[in-house]
Design a protein around this motif. Structure first.
Motif, short mmCIF file in Angstrom:
data_model
loop_
_atom_site.label_atom_id
_atom_site.label_comp_id
_atom_site.label_asym_id
_atom_site.label_seq_id
_atom_site.Cartn_x
_atom_site.Cartn_y
_atom_site.Cartn_z
N ILE A 284 -9.62 0.97 3.56
CA ILE A 284 -8.35 1.26 4.24
C ILE A 284 -7.26 1.14 3.19
O ILE A 284 -7.04 0.07 2.62
N ARG A 285 -6.61 2.26 2.91
CA ARG A 285 -5.60 2.30 1.85
C ARG A 285 -4.20 2.45 2.44
O ARG A 285 -3.98 3.26 3.33
N MET A 286 -3.27 1.66 1.90
CA MET A 286 -1.87 1.78 2.27
C MET A 286 -1.02 1.71 1.01
O MET A 286 -1.15 0.76 0.22
N GLY A 287 -0.18 2.72 0.81
CA GLY A 287 0.75 2.70 -0.31
C GLY A 287 1.95 1.82 0.01
O GLY A 287 2.10 1.32 1.14
N LYS A 288 2.82 1.64 -0.95
CA LYS A 288 3.98 0.78 -0.76
C LYS A 288 4.81 1.20 0.45
O LYS A 288 5.26 0.37 1.23
N GLY A 289 5.00 2.50 0.62
CA GLY A 289 5.80 2.99 1.73
C GLY A 289 5.04 3.13 3.03
O GLY A 289 5.61 3.58 4.03
N GLU A 290 3.76 2.74 3.03
CA GLU A 290 2.93 2.88 4.22
C GLU A 290 2.55 1.54 4.83
O GLU A 290 1.81 1.49 5.81
N MET A 291 3.07 0.45 4.27
CA MET A 291 2.73 -0.88 4.77
C MET A 291 3.31 -1.09 6.16
O MET A 291 4.36 -0.54 6.51
N PRO A 292 2.64 -1.88 7.00
CA PRO A 292 3.15 -2.13 8.36
C PRO A 292 4.56 -2.72 8.32
O PRO A 292 4.82 -3.66 7.57
N PRO A 293 5.48 -2.17 9.12
CA PRO A 293 6.87 -2.63 9.11
C PRO A 293 7.06 -3.93 9.89
O PRO A 293 7.51 -3.93 11.04
N ALA A 294 6.68 -5.04 9.27
CA ALA A 294 6.76 -6.35 9.93
C ALA A 294 7.92 -7.16 9.36
O ALA A 294 8.07 -7.27 8.14
N LYS A 295 8.71 -7.75 10.24
CA LYS A 295 9.78 -8.64 9.80
C LYS A 295 9.25 -10.05 9.54
O LYS A 295 9.88 -10.82 8.81
N ALA A 296 8.12 -10.39 10.15
CA ALA A 296 7.49 -11.69 9.90
C ALA A 296 6.28 -11.49 8.99
O ALA A 296 6.34 -11.74 7.79
#
Length: 389
Positions: A284-296
């Motif tokens: 499962i690959r995620m680039g810098k701009g694809e990371m889950p948008p979590a505030k915590a």
């Protein structure tokens, strides 16, 4: 952990059952040194309330929170000296659950948080006022068998009579009115006493069979990415904020999740559209701009599809995330491997071990304190099957 299907591997829990029939119950809550803490409460009606959360600025100072219902004896909701908040529940029997991010990779902070958790206390109003706690051993709970299906087959009407007698219904709420109207022809109404000798006869075997089919179909819906994308932000809410369709699905999986303002649970599916199977390895690959948008924080957890349990492995590694461990790439992205053996060069923190066998698997992301604005344009990553060499 096999008491709850698809448990999280991210937060520590404090759970308590509150009996509010005789006396209000007060939770003495400390301040917490954690990125994420929430208090979730729910009753027999399966609605979810979150009276306190870091998303609302709570847990920065110690507080005493009082819980009661419309039926609590000798209490009418008035303020009490030493109590910071008063919260009315719809059910006499309440499940109260704290979720606390433990910061497990920061030893000193972790130990501090454990101490804070151990200082949480539950006391009745009588005890707070220096009086003896009132006896609560007079309740007779109906038999509920081993599973919910046992209730449908054995004593559904008896259980429903108990439920309505210990639940507050809103005369202006459409779902409440429809629920009571459906039960009335069966002889179930608030305030009545169940008598099995005069109860309306129902075909328990057929009732159980139908309930089992509903459970299977609703559980399948809950794991369908399309349904999650459409309704994920509509689940685990308070009364008046949910449709019957969503409340049914929520009741099947259990009122154990948090509303979208607190957490989201998007499943990760495969690029080829086929269920993940332990006969194969995946990345499962995620680039810098694809990371889950979590505030915590966020995590990815792996389960066996059949039971919804963690997949056993010698390392006891069930998830990748800030608490369970992860190592990002130099460019700010990450690659997570689901494999029988750790691929060469892959950080051990990013490897979820599996046993090579014919076993379907589910991967679920948890996004704590999601940025709901960014979630509008964010899509979960896809798992890519690795080619066998």
């Amino acid at each position: 952990m096999r008491d709850i299907a698809r448990p999280n591997n991210d937060t520590l829990y404090i759970g308590c059952m509150l009996d509010l029939r005789k006396d209000p119950v007060i939770l003495e809550i400390p301040a917490f040194d954690s990125k994420y803490v929430s208090l979730m409460v729910t009753g027999y009606d399966h609605y979810v309330n979150v009276p306190m959360s870091v998303t609302k600025g709570d847990f920065r100072k110690p507080e005493n929170v009082l819980f009661y219902t419309a039926r609590t004896e000798d209490y009418d909701g008035k303020s009490v000296k030493g109590v910071d908040r008063v919260f009315e529940m719809t059910g006499d029997f309440v499940s109260a659950v704290f979720r606390i991010m433990p910061h497990a990779n920061e030893k000193a902070r972790f130990e501090k948080i454990i101490g804070q958790m151990q200082s949480v206390k539950a006391m009745t109003l009588s005890e707070i006022q220096g009086k003896p706690a009132k006896a609560i051993n007079d309740v007779q709970f109906p038999d509920v068998g081993q599973t919910d299906l046992d209730v449908y087959g054995n004593n559904f009407l008896e259980v429903m009579q108990f439920v309505v007698n210990h639940t507050t219904f809103d005369p202006n709420d459409e779902l409440d009115k429809a629920f009571l109207a459906a039960l009335k022809p069966l002889g179930i109404e608030p305030g009545k006493t169940f008598d099995k000798n005069s109860a309306v006869p129902i075909d328990g075997k057929r009732f159980r069979s139908i309930a089992e089919k509903v459970r299977e179909s609703e559980f399948a819906r809950a794991m369908d990415p399309a349904v999650t994308a459409e309704h994920g932000q509509s689940m685990f809410k308070t009364k008046g904020q949910m449709s019957l369709d969503i409340l049914l699905m929520q009741s099947v999986i259990g009122p154990i999740g948090l509303p979208a303002t607190e957490a989201l649970y998007p499943p990760v599916t495969t690029k080829d559209g086929q269920p993940m199977n332990a006969q194969n390895d995946y990345v499962i690959r995620m680039g810098k701009g694809e990371m889950p948008p979590a505030k915590a924080f966020w995590s990815l957890t792996l389960y066996d599809s059949a039971n919804g349990f963690f997949i056993p492995n010698d390392r006891k590694k069930y998830s990748v995330g800030e608490n369970a461990g992860m190592k990002g790439n130099a460019d700010g992205g990450i690659e997570i491997y689901i494999a029988a053996e750790r691929p060469k060069g892959v950080p051990v923190e990013n490897w979820l071990p599996i046993s090579r066998k014919d076993e379907k698997m589910d991967a679920i992301l948890r996004i704590y304190w999601p940025d709901l604005e960014k979630m509008k344009s964010w899509t979960p990553p896809k798992a890519e099957k690795l080619t066998k060499k």
